[in-house]
Each structure stands twice: as structure tokens, then as C-alpha cells.
Design an enzyme around this catalytic site. Structure first.
Site, PDB file in Angstrom:
ATOM      1  N   LYS A 137      19.252  16.539  38.145  1.00 31.28           N
ATOM      2  CA  LYS A 137      18.854  15.957  39.418  1.00 31.28           C
ATOM      3  C   LYS A 137      17.023  17.382  38.730  1.00 31.28           C
ATOM      4  CE  LYS A 137      22.203  15.122  42.606  1.00 31.28           C
ATOM      5  NZ  LYS A 137      22.403  13.894  42.892  1.00 31.28           N
ATOM      6  N   ASP A 148      29.209  23.678  36.957  1.00 22.90           N
ATOM      7  CA  ASP A 148      28.812  22.070  37.047  1.00 22.90           C
ATOM      8  C   ASP A 148      27.137  22.211  38.227  1.00 22.90           C
ATOM      9  OD1 ASP A 148      27.045  20.206  38.508  1.00 22.90           O
ATOM     10  OD2 ASP A 148      29.048  19.169  39.039  1.00 22.90           O
ATOM     11  N   TYR A 155      32.528  16.855  43.842  1.00 15.41           N
ATOM     12  CA  TYR A 155      31.843  16.157  43.148  1.00 15.41           C
ATOM     13  C   TYR A 155      31.171  16.643  41.515  1.00 15.41           C
ATOM     14  CZ  TYR A 155      29.483  11.521  42.238  1.00 15.41           C
ATOM     15  OH  TYR A 155      28.968  10.549  41.821  1.00 15.41           O
TER      16      TYR A 155
HETATM   17  C1  PLP Z   1      27.410  18.638  41.522  1.00 10.14           C
HETATM   18  C2  PLP Z   1      27.265  17.283  40.748  1.00 10.14           C
HETATM   19  N1  PLP Z   1      27.503  17.331  39.631  1.00 10.14           N
HETATM   20  C3  PLP Z   1      27.505  16.301  39.596  1.00 10.14           C
HETATM   21  C4  PLP Z   1      26.683  14.826  39.974  1.00 10.14           C
HETATM   22  C5  PLP Z   1      26.498  13.469  39.478  1.00 10.14           C
HETATM   23  O1  PLP Z   1      24.785  13.347  39.080  1.00 10.14           O
HETATM   24  P1  PLP Z   1      24.596  11.953  38.868  1.00 10.14           P
HETATM   25  O2  PLP Z   1      24.531  11.975  39.780  1.00 10.14           O
HETATM   26  O3  PLP Z   1      23.071  12.746  38.114  1.00 10.14           O
HETATM   27  O4  PLP Z   1      25.198  11.180  37.294  1.00 10.14           O
HETATM   28  C6  PLP Z   1      26.031  15.050  41.301  1.00 10.14           C
HETATM   29  C7  PLP Z   1      25.341  14.189  42.252  1.00 10.14           C
HETATM   30  O5  PLP Z   1      25.233  14.060  43.237  1.00 10.14           O
HETATM   31  C8  PLP Z   1      26.586  16.370  41.499  1.00 10.14           C
HETATM   32  O6  PLP Z   1      26.250  16.441  43.085  1.00 10.14           O
END
Ligand code: PLP
Length: 456
Positions: free
Chosen positions: A283, A255, A153
Site C-alpha cells: 500500500k 502484516d 484480512y
Molecule cells: C492488512 C492487509 N493485508 C493484505 C492486504 C492485501 O493487499 P493487496 O490488496 O495489495 O493485495 C490488504 C489489503 O487491503 C490489507 O489490508
């Protein structure tokens, strides 16, 4: 549903009538009664009254030790004093400028000290960070396609919302997974640009490069895949990706929305000693306020400076989030904080492992940095398909049993993991372990019964 799970859910309903009421009311105005689909679950989600340090209270007044910590966005814990001080002192000086200010350079400096990047831009969410990273990679390589890993994700934009949680019937072979859109509204043309490979399987990545020569702009991944519990990269996997992307003229995007602040002082780049081309952060870097960033070497980021790639955002670097971010980097996520959290996590992982063995439970316990998880299957997961074999009913039994005893062991959903925050104490960990020890024998019993039913 097995009996002991049904009993735990009945207890949950008895303890949380106000959450039920709140959810019923919210259903009238918000789809699923929540503001993000991840927050909805059966029979209804817990509604929160407040959080403090490593604790949370629901609207019925029940207190929980919080290891969910806003889906891992709170390694600082709730309302960390340093973050509160920084935010309070900023609030009266304006909450949005839409104009540059000094904290931008200051926070960019902090980020460049920790991660292998030379320039940075900011946003408010992880989705923004990975979206801009993908666009930058496309511009830098003049190619359209990206490779992502099945089950991973990376947020909600079209390029990323492919093969996030595809069903077994639609995913094709492991060596060449079929890209599956993560819901309606994603144009097939976008799906066609997102190629899918299997985590820990370099052959499946090479295959996509070979099928689409000089068309792949980037490989994007979480260095530890954290949307399937925790899936660790096998020895050589990350280095292999570094080599493959270099060989094929594509960029490597880490990421680090989850790992960036929680795995180590310098994130996964430091932890695994691998240098990606673009790093995405969000986060826990904001200490609980909305803040994200993406960074890369100067030539890549200068595509924005040269007006070749557009990047903007009204709320970028709003002074409140930036003050929180600076306090988080300087006063909360210190090297000592990582030692503290690491020590607590080792203790928690050890406690789980011991309880699993004592109860005769078939489960594995995996963790790194501030995160850990119990997976209800015999061996750790190597990829998304392994994770599909997790016993989700047993997981639900675990989650409700823990919550009924005052421990929010991790966010709801079996693709998540626990986070330990800097405000947790040894006593908090001991309590978490004690509750799991109490719950583990019933889980083991339920597991045996479920296996017998499956055999029949
Ligand atoms: C690995 C990863 N990338 C991107 C995101 C997206 O972040 P946001 O919810 O702040 O848009 C998340 C959210 O859980 C994530 O776990």
C-alpha cells in the site's frame, strides 16, 4: 432503511448520474461492474475522474476531500510532486527490465533502516507479500499450519482467505473460532491448515498451539486489526504473541500492509516496540504505485538464497514502482511527515469526539498514526465479534451524508477507516470536522429512532 438514510441516498443519486451510467455499462463486462469486490456497493459506486493531493473528483465533476485514499494506499496523497518527478524521469528509461538494477538494493536499504529486517524481496501487492511470508515461515519451521485472527484480512491467497468476514451463525465459540472459507474455490485442505484465534485473546492462541503441537509455522496478524474499523491491541497482547510464538517454535508475521507506512516511521514494530520475525509491507510504501515487500532476518530470507524457497515475479521491482518507492521513503514519509499527519489526525479525532458528545451520539472514535474511524457502537471493538455489533445502517447514513457534502470520509464499507495524507492541510481537517458536525445531530436522531424501533 430509515428515512434520513433513504433521503441521503436519493441525494447521492441526484448528484451522481454519470457514475450510475458508468456502472450500468461496466456491469456488462465486469462482475459487479468493478475490478475488486471491495469497490462495489449499493446503489452504485462513485466513478472517479481524477485525484490531486488530498482531493478527488467524480465523473460528474463533484469534488471531494479524500480520506479514503485508495483504501489507505496513499499516505503520500494523489500524485505527490516527489513521486511524479521520480516516475516521470524513469518512464523514458524503460518500464520493465526483468533484470536487476541499483534501485533494488537502495530500496532494500531504506526498508532495513526502518523495520527490524535484514534482507528484503519485493512484489507488487500485499497479497503477494503475505503469501510469500507464510511460505517462508512454513519452510523455516517445516510445519504447515498457520494461526490467523478471526476477521483479519491478509489478502486473497488460500491460506489467508479464511474467517475474514464469517457469519455469526458459523463461527463457533470465542475461545476456539471455527475456520470458515472466505468464498468458494478454497480447498478444504487449505482451510484445515489455517487455524483461527480471537484478537486480544492470548488463551485462544495458546489453545491452538496446544491442540496442534509442533504443527504451527506462524502466527500472522495486523498489529492493529484494520479490517474491522480499527481494533487496537490491548496492553501485552503483541508481547504475549511474541512470547507464545517463541515458546512454540513458530514465527511471528506482522502484516504491515496498512500499518507499515502509516502508523509511524518504523511502522507498528517501532510504534509498539515488538520485533516480529517477518514483516510484510505494501500500500502506502509505493506512493500510489503497485509495490510490496517482505523482509526478515538473514537466516530466514536465505532460504530463498539457498534455493529452498522459490520466489519470483515478472513485475517485481519494475523501475517505475521502485522509483516511486524510493521517492516515497526518502522525500515523502519523513519523520516530519509523521509529525504533520499525527497532528492532523489528533485534531480530526478530537473534532469527531466533540461532535459525538455534543450530538449525544452513541459512537466511539478511535485512531492512531494516519488512521482513524468512528464506530457506531458504545465501546471500542476488541475483536471481530464486537465489530459485528456495529450499526451498519447508521454507518451508511454517515457515509452518504458526508459524501453528499463533499467529504469522502473513508473508503466505502464499515470495516475501513480514514487515512490522512501528507498533502492534507489544517483547513482540510477543519472542513471535515465542520461537515461531520453538521451531520452528527441527524445521526443521533436516527440512532434514537432506530433504538425505539428495536425495542418495540
Ligand atoms: C492488512 C492487509 N493485508 C493484505 C492486504 C492485501 O493487499 P493487496 O490488496 O495489495 O493485495 C490488504 C489489503 O487491503 C490489507 O489490508
Amino acid at each position: 432503511m430509515h428515512d434520513s438514510l433513504a433521503r441521503e441516498i436519493a441525494t447521492y443519486e441526484k448528484r451522481t448520474p454519470r457514475s450510475k451510467q458508468a456502472h450500468v455499462r461496466a456491469l456488462g463486462r465486469l462482475p459487479l461492474g468493478v475490478a475488486s469486490n471491495y469497490r462495489a456497493y449499493e446503489p452504485y459506486p462513485l466513478f472517479v475522474r481524477e485525484g490531486k493531493g488530498g482531493h478527488l473528483w467524480d465523473v460528474d465533476g463533484n469534488q471531494y476531500l479524500d480520506f479514503g485514499l485508495s483504501f489507505g494506499a496513499l499516505m503520500a496523497g494523489h500524485s505527490h510532486p516527489a513521486v511524479v518527478r521520480a516516475v516521470e524521469s524513469r518512464l523514458r528509461g524503460g518500464t520493465a527490465y526483468g533484470m536487476p538494477h541499483d534501485m533494488e538494493w537502495e530500496l532494500a536499504e531504506e526498508i532495513c533502516k526502518r523495520y527490524p529486517v535484514e534482507m528484503v524481496r519485493f512484489g507488487s501487492s500485499g497479497t503477494e507479500a503475505t503469501m510469500h511470508a507464510v511460505r517462508l515461515a512454513r519452510a523455516a519451521t517445516r510445519r504447515d499450519r498457520i494461526i490467523k485472527f478471526e476477521g483479519a484480512y491478509h489478502g486473497l491467497h488460500d491460506a489467508a482467505l479464511v474467517s475474514v468476514k464469517p457469519h455469526l451463525e458459523e463461527i463457533g465459540g470465542t475461545e476456539e473460532p471455527t475456520p470458515v472459507p472466505g468464498g468458494a474455490g478454497i480447498p478444504p485442505a487449505h482451510v484445515a491448515n489455517t487455524l483461527v484465534a480471537s484478537f486480544n485473546n492470548l488463551r485462544s492462541v495458546e489453545r491452538q498451539f496446544q491442540k496442534h503441537p509442533e504443527e504451527v509455522a506462524a502466527v500472522i496478524l495486523e498489529p492493529i486489526m484494520m479490517n474491522v474499523g480499527m481494533c487496537m491491541p490491548e496492553e501485552g497482547f503483541l508481547a504475549g504473541l511474541r512470547e507464545l510464538t517463541g515458546k512454540h517454535g513458530a514465527l511471528l508475521i506482522f502484516d504491515e500492509v496498512k500499518t507499515g507506512a502509516k502508523l509511524a516511521w518504523g511502522g507498528a514494530c517501532e510504534y509498539f516496540g515488538v520485533r516480529p520475525d517477518i514483516v510484510c509491507l505494501a500500500k502506502s510504501i509505493g506512493g500510489g504505485l503497485p509495490l510490496s515487500a517482505f523482509g526478515a532476518a538473514r537466516p530466514v530470507m536465505e532460504l530463498i538464497g539457498q534455493h529452498k524457497v522459490f520466489h519470483g515475479g515478472t513485475y517485481n521491482t519494475n523501475p517505475v514502482s521502485m522509483a516511486a518507492g524510493l521517492a516515497t521513503f526518502r522525500e515523502v514519509l519523513t519523520r516530519e511527515a509523521y509529525q504533520h499527519v499525527d497532528r492532523l489526525n489528533k485534531k480530526l479525532l478530537g473534532g469527531y469526539q466533540h461532535a459525538v458528545e455534543r450530538a449525544g451520539l452513541k459512537a466511539c472514535v478511535v485512531g492512531a498514526g494516519a488512521n482513524g474511524v468512528i464506530l457506531f457502537r458504545a465501546t471500542p471493538v476488541r475483536n471481530y465479534r464486537d465489530w459485528l455489533e456495529v450499526d451498519t445502517e447508521l454507518w451508511r447514513h454517515y457515509w452518504f451524508a458526508m459524501i453528499n457534502r463533499g467529504v469522502l470520509a473513508q473508503p466505502y464499507w464499515w470495516d475501513e477507516q480514514w487515512t490522512i495524507c501528507v498533502q492534507h492541510t489544517e483547513a482540510d481537517i477543519e472542513r471535515h470536522i465542520a461537515v461531520f458536525e453538521e451531520v452528527a445531530p441527524a445521526l443521533a436522531q436516527a440512532q434514537k429512532e432506530r433504538e425505539q424501533v428495536a425495542v418495540r
